[in-house]
Design a protein around this motif. Structure first.
Motif, PDB file in Angstrom:
ATOM      1  N   ASP A  12     -29.401  27.242   5.202  1.00  0.00           N
ATOM      2  CA  ASP A  12     -29.653  28.682   5.280  1.00  0.00           C
ATOM      3  C   ASP A  12     -28.886  29.281   6.452  1.00  0.00           C
ATOM      4  O   ASP A  12     -28.547  28.577   7.406  1.00  0.00           O
ATOM      5  CB  ASP A  12     -31.152  28.966   5.436  1.00  0.00           C
ATOM      6  CG  ASP A  12     -31.496  30.407   5.080  1.00  0.00           C
ATOM      7  OD1 ASP A  12     -30.735  31.053   4.332  1.00  0.00           O
ATOM      8  OD2 ASP A  12     -32.537  30.891   5.551  1.00  0.00           O
TER       9      ASP A  12
ATOM     10  N   HIS B 134     -28.782  33.260   8.586  1.00  0.00           N
ATOM     11  CA  HIS B 134     -29.192  34.661   8.710  1.00  0.00           C
ATOM     12  C   HIS B 134     -28.392  35.321   9.825  1.00  0.00           C
ATOM     13  O   HIS B 134     -27.976  34.668  10.780  1.00  0.00           O
ATOM     14  CB  HIS B 134     -30.685  34.781   9.032  1.00  0.00           C
ATOM     15  CG  HIS B 134     -31.584  34.579   7.852  1.00  0.00           C
ATOM     16  ND1 HIS B 134     -32.379  35.571   7.331  1.00  0.00           N
ATOM     17  CD2 HIS B 134     -31.806  33.479   7.077  1.00  0.00           C
ATOM     18  CE1 HIS B 134     -33.059  35.097   6.296  1.00  0.00           C
ATOM     19  NE2 HIS B 134     -32.728  33.827   6.120  1.00  0.00           N
TER      20      HIS B 134
ATOM     21  N   HIS C  61     -36.585  27.819   6.602  1.00  0.00           N
ATOM     22  CA  HIS C  61     -36.059  28.071   5.253  1.00  0.00           C
ATOM     23  C   HIS C  61     -35.246  26.873   4.759  1.00  0.00           C
ATOM     24  O   HIS C  61     -35.376  26.460   3.598  1.00  0.00           O
ATOM     25  CB  HIS C  61     -35.193  29.342   5.224  1.00  0.00           C
ATOM     26  CG  HIS C  61     -35.985  30.590   5.487  1.00  0.00           C
ATOM     27  ND1 HIS C  61     -35.434  31.850   5.482  1.00  0.00           N
ATOM     28  CD2 HIS C  61     -37.297  30.759   5.773  1.00  0.00           C
ATOM     29  CE1 HIS C  61     -36.386  32.743   5.751  1.00  0.00           C
ATOM     30  NE2 HIS C  61     -37.511  32.099   5.930  1.00  0.00           N
TER      31      HIS C  61
HETATM   32 MG    MG Z   1     -33.477  32.478   4.572  1.00  0.00          MG
END
Ligand code: MG
Length: 163
Positions: free
Chosen positions: A9, A11, A43
């Motif tokens: 993941d 971000h 995540h």
């Molecule tokens: Mg995420």
């Protein structure tokens, strides 16, 4: 029986948000943008566990179009994945996470992250490994515009007690 799972993941880092990594609040002047708290570590861990069970991904289980998950702490999502592990008869043999971040320095938070993830998954802390790398100033992560995480896990079939 054993199963391997992988998760990834990334971000964006933005001002005006608290930074959460591995379920721990990290001191920094920016935080990760996201529908939830943006915790890339949790995540990636959720996706590794879901992947090992071949049960899809985090976006399928907790859609970012669903208002119920707006501002949800990612710890709640991981607890739900832990419930699925239990339900499907799996236990976590080990979990190995790499965080890629140019800043802040994460070494002081490593133990807290391991403990928190172990607590959420109800496993001993030794099962959980956290490593942190920088991207040597290269790309968006290297410029401090984003943080990414990868996770690999090994699941084993839970021994059922009969009688
Ligand atoms: Mg995420």
């Amino acid at each position: 029986m054993m199963r391997v799972g992988h998760g990834y993941d990334l971000h964006r880092l933005v001002p005006g948000r608290r930074l959460y990594l591995g379920g721990v609040a990290v001191e920094y002047d920016r935080g990760l943008l996201g529908h939830s708290d943006g915790d890339v570590v949790l995540h990636a861990v959720c996706d590794a566990l879901l992947g090992a069970m071949a049960l899809g991904d985090i976006g399928q289980h907790f859609p970012d179009t669903d208002e119920r998950f707006l501002g949800t702490p990612s710890s709640v999502l991981l607890q739900e994945v832990a419930r699925l592990l239990q339900q499907e008869g799996w236990e976590v043999s080990n979990l190995d996470v790499t965080i890629v971040a140019e800043a802040p320095r994460l070494a002081p938070y490593r133990h807290a992250m391991r403990s928190r993830i172990a607590e959420l998954l109800n496993v001993p802390v030794e099962v959980v490994s956290i490593k942190a790398k920088s991207n040597e100033g290269m790309d968006a992560i290297g410029r401090g515009e984003a943080i990414a995480a990868t996770a690999v896990t090994l699941l084993r079939e839970r021994k059922t007690t009969i009688g």
